[in-house]
Design a protein around this motif. Structure first.
Motif, mmCIF file in Angstrom:
data_model
loop_
_atom_site.group_PDB
_atom_site.id
_atom_site.type_symbol
_atom_site.label_atom_id
_atom_site.label_comp_id
_atom_site.label_asym_id
_atom_site.label_seq_id
_atom_site.Cartn_x
_atom_site.Cartn_y
_atom_site.Cartn_z
ATOM 1 N N LEU A 152 -103.105 -120.627 -54.283
ATOM 2 C CA LEU A 152 -103.570 -120.599 -55.666
ATOM 3 C C LEU A 152 -104.637 -119.528 -55.785
ATOM 4 O O LEU A 152 -105.621 -119.550 -55.046
ATOM 5 C CB LEU A 152 -104.131 -121.959 -56.075
ATOM 6 N N THR A 153 -104.418 -118.575 -56.687
ATOM 7 C CA THR A 153 -105.383 -117.513 -56.941
ATOM 8 C C THR A 153 -105.766 -117.572 -58.407
ATOM 9 O O THR A 153 -104.902 -117.488 -59.282
ATOM 10 C CB THR A 153 -104.787 -116.131 -56.606
ATOM 11 N N HIS A 154 -107.044 -117.739 -58.658
ATOM 12 C CA HIS A 154 -107.561 -117.789 -60.027
ATOM 13 C C HIS A 154 -108.433 -116.553 -60.205
ATOM 14 O O HIS A 154 -109.497 -116.446 -59.601
ATOM 15 C CB HIS A 154 -108.365 -119.071 -60.237
ATOM 16 N N GLY A 155 -107.961 -115.607 -60.997
ATOM 17 C CA GLY A 155 -108.646 -114.328 -61.148
ATOM 18 C C GLY A 155 -109.136 -114.085 -62.559
ATOM 19 O O GLY A 155 -108.752 -114.763 -63.505
ATOM 20 N N GLY A 156 -109.983 -113.069 -62.678
ATOM 21 C CA GLY A 156 -110.527 -112.699 -63.981
ATOM 22 C C GLY A 156 -111.529 -113.701 -64.505
ATOM 23 O O GLY A 156 -111.714 -113.841 -65.711
ATOM 24 N N ILE A 157 -112.183 -114.410 -63.604
ATOM 25 C CA ILE A 157 -113.134 -115.460 -63.992
ATOM 26 C C ILE A 157 -114.484 -114.823 -64.315
ATOM 27 O O ILE A 157 -115.000 -114.046 -63.515
ATOM 28 C CB ILE A 157 -113.318 -116.477 -62.847
ATOM 29 N N PRO A 158 -115.056 -115.160 -65.462
ATOM 30 C CA PRO A 158 -116.426 -114.685 -65.710
ATOM 31 C C PRO A 158 -117.346 -115.195 -64.597
ATOM 32 O O PRO A 158 -117.229 -116.340 -64.157
ATOM 33 C CB PRO A 158 -116.790 -115.313 -67.058
ATOM 34 N N SER A 213 -114.867 -108.512 -53.862
ATOM 35 C CA SER A 213 -115.605 -107.408 -54.466
ATOM 36 C C SER A 213 -114.773 -106.715 -55.542
ATOM 37 O O SER A 213 -115.314 -106.024 -56.394
ATOM 38 C CB SER A 213 -116.022 -106.406 -53.388
ATOM 39 N N ARG A 214 -113.439 -106.894 -55.516
ATOM 40 C CA ARG A 214 -112.572 -106.242 -56.492
ATOM 41 C C ARG A 214 -112.670 -106.893 -57.864
ATOM 42 O O ARG A 214 -112.689 -106.212 -58.860
ATOM 43 C CB ARG A 214 -111.117 -106.289 -56.042
ATOM 44 N N ALA A 215 -112.659 -108.182 -57.918
ATOM 45 C CA ALA A 215 -112.674 -108.896 -59.198
ATOM 46 C C ALA A 215 -113.171 -110.304 -58.939
ATOM 47 O O ALA A 215 -113.001 -110.833 -57.845
ATOM 48 C CB ALA A 215 -111.269 -108.935 -59.789
ATOM 49 N N PRO A 216 -113.775 -110.914 -59.943
ATOM 50 C CA PRO A 216 -114.177 -112.307 -59.743
ATOM 51 C C PRO A 216 -112.935 -113.197 -59.648
ATOM 52 O O PRO A 216 -112.214 -113.345 -60.625
ATOM 53 C CB PRO A 216 -114.998 -112.642 -60.984
ATOM 54 N N GLN A 217 -112.664 -113.686 -58.457
ATOM 55 C CA GLN A 217 -111.524 -114.579 -58.283
ATOM 56 C C GLN A 217 -111.784 -115.582 -57.178
ATOM 57 O O GLN A 217 -112.645 -115.376 -56.325
ATOM 58 C CB GLN A 217 -110.250 -113.794 -58.006
ATOM 59 N N LEU A 218 -111.029 -116.663 -57.241
ATOM 60 C CA LEU A 218 -111.055 -117.700 -56.213
ATOM 61 C C LEU A 218 -109.647 -117.795 -55.650
ATOM 62 O O LEU A 218 -108.671 -117.707 -56.391
ATOM 63 C CB LEU A 218 -111.465 -119.050 -56.817
ATOM 64 N N ARG A 219 -109.539 -117.980 -54.333
ATOM 65 C CA ARG A 219 -108.224 -118.139 -53.709
ATOM 66 C C ARG A 219 -108.286 -119.319 -52.752
ATOM 67 O O ARG A 219 -109.221 -119.446 -51.967
ATOM 68 C CB ARG A 219 -107.827 -116.882 -52.948
ATOM 69 N N THR A 272 -106.677 -115.849 -65.248
ATOM 70 C CA THR A 272 -105.282 -115.980 -64.831
ATOM 71 C C THR A 272 -105.184 -116.795 -63.550
ATOM 72 O O THR A 272 -105.938 -116.570 -62.605
ATOM 73 C CB THR A 272 -104.675 -114.581 -64.590
ATOM 74 N N VAL A 273 -104.240 -117.732 -63.543
ATOM 75 C CA VAL A 273 -103.974 -118.552 -62.364
ATOM 76 C C VAL A 273 -102.562 -118.237 -61.882
ATOM 77 O O VAL A 273 -101.606 -118.304 -62.658
ATOM 78 C CB VAL A 273 -104.098 -120.056 -62.683
ATOM 79 N N LEU A 274 -102.453 -117.860 -60.610
ATOM 80 C CA LEU A 274 -101.165 -117.619 -59.977
ATOM 81 C C LEU A 274 -101.004 -118.646 -58.867
ATOM 82 O O LEU A 274 -101.890 -118.793 -58.016
ATOM 83 C CB LEU A 274 -101.105 -116.205 -59.387
ATOM 84 N N HIS A 298 -117.950 -123.502 -61.670
ATOM 85 C CA HIS A 298 -117.188 -124.500 -62.435
ATOM 86 C C HIS A 298 -115.753 -124.579 -61.923
ATOM 87 O O HIS A 298 -115.238 -125.658 -61.634
ATOM 88 C CB HIS A 298 -117.202 -124.152 -63.930
ATOM 89 N N TYR A 299 -115.088 -123.419 -61.827
ATOM 90 C CA TYR A 299 -113.687 -123.420 -61.401
ATOM 91 C C TYR A 299 -113.539 -123.770 -59.921
ATOM 92 O O TYR A 299 -112.552 -124.393 -59.524
ATOM 93 C CB TYR A 299 -113.010 -122.095 -61.736
ATOM 94 N N ASP A 300 -114.510 -123.405 -59.090
ATOM 95 C CA ASP A 300 -114.442 -123.797 -57.686
ATOM 96 C C ASP A 300 -114.477 -125.322 -57.554
ATOM 97 O O ASP A 300 -113.686 -125.909 -56.815
ATOM 98 C CB ASP A 300 -115.571 -123.150 -56.895
ATOM 99 N N LEU A 301 -115.350 -125.968 -58.287
ATOM 100 C CA LEU A 301 -115.394 -127.438 -58.265
ATOM 101 C C LEU A 301 -114.094 -128.038 -58.794
ATOM 102 O O LEU A 301 -113.554 -128.992 -58.221
ATOM 103 C CB LEU A 301 -116.577 -127.960 -59.086
#
Length: 155
Positions: A108-114, A11-17, A92-94, A120-123
């Motif tokens: 792996l945390t990919h944040g700030g994703i539109p 809920s804070r930001a569009p991100q995948l972890r 950003t990818v950390l 797309h990035y999840d796949l």
């Protein structure tokens, strides 16, 4: 054996972890995620302008590539990179490497994703990390995109 925590939108930001436990030591994992020839074996054909700080291009599919800039690198523990997306803002990818009693963990945390690019990035990450697990175990990963386009230093 790999353990996966499924990607979640926060809920804070569009991100995948993603969290994966791999059957190799942290040093080998660090090499798999930072050395272009090893990164190319599981993520996609990779060209780096510098091995720690600098630009990169990764071919992630037949018609797709990711470009960006490594902004922070603390070997052999973590690095951060900005992914450029010409049609959207950069994200950003950390990537953290954590030694474990048996093997190592990759976070792996990919944040700030539109929002429209989350799927797309999840796949992208799910399939790439599945190939990384295979590479870490010493198995040949499933095939990945081949050569870099000429504009990215390919032949």
């Amino acid at each position: 054996m790999a353990r996966t925590t499924h990607a979640q939108q926060t809920s804070r930001a569009p991100q995948l972890r993603y969290v994966r436990t791999l059957v190799c030591d942290a040093g080998r994992l660090w090499n798999l995620i930072t050395r272009p020839e090893l990164l190319s074996s599981w993520f996609g054909a990779t060209a780096l302008s510098d091995t720690q700080y600098g630009g990169f291009t990764v071919v992630t599919g037949p018609e797709t590539q990711e470009t960006g800039m490594v902004t922070t690198c603390q070997p052999p523990h973590y690095f951060q990179a900005d992914f450029n997306d010409p049609l959207h803002r950069s994200s950003t990818v950390l990537v953290d490497v954590v030694p474990a009693r048996r093997g190592s963990h990759l976070i792996l945390t990919h944040g700030g994703i539109p929002a429209g690019r989350l799927h797309h990035y999840d796949l992208l990450w799910t399939s790439a990390l599945d190939r990384l697990v295979q590479a870490a175990a010493g198995n040949a990963p499933m095939s990945v995109a081949g050569r870099l386009p000429t504009s990215a230093g390919g032949a």
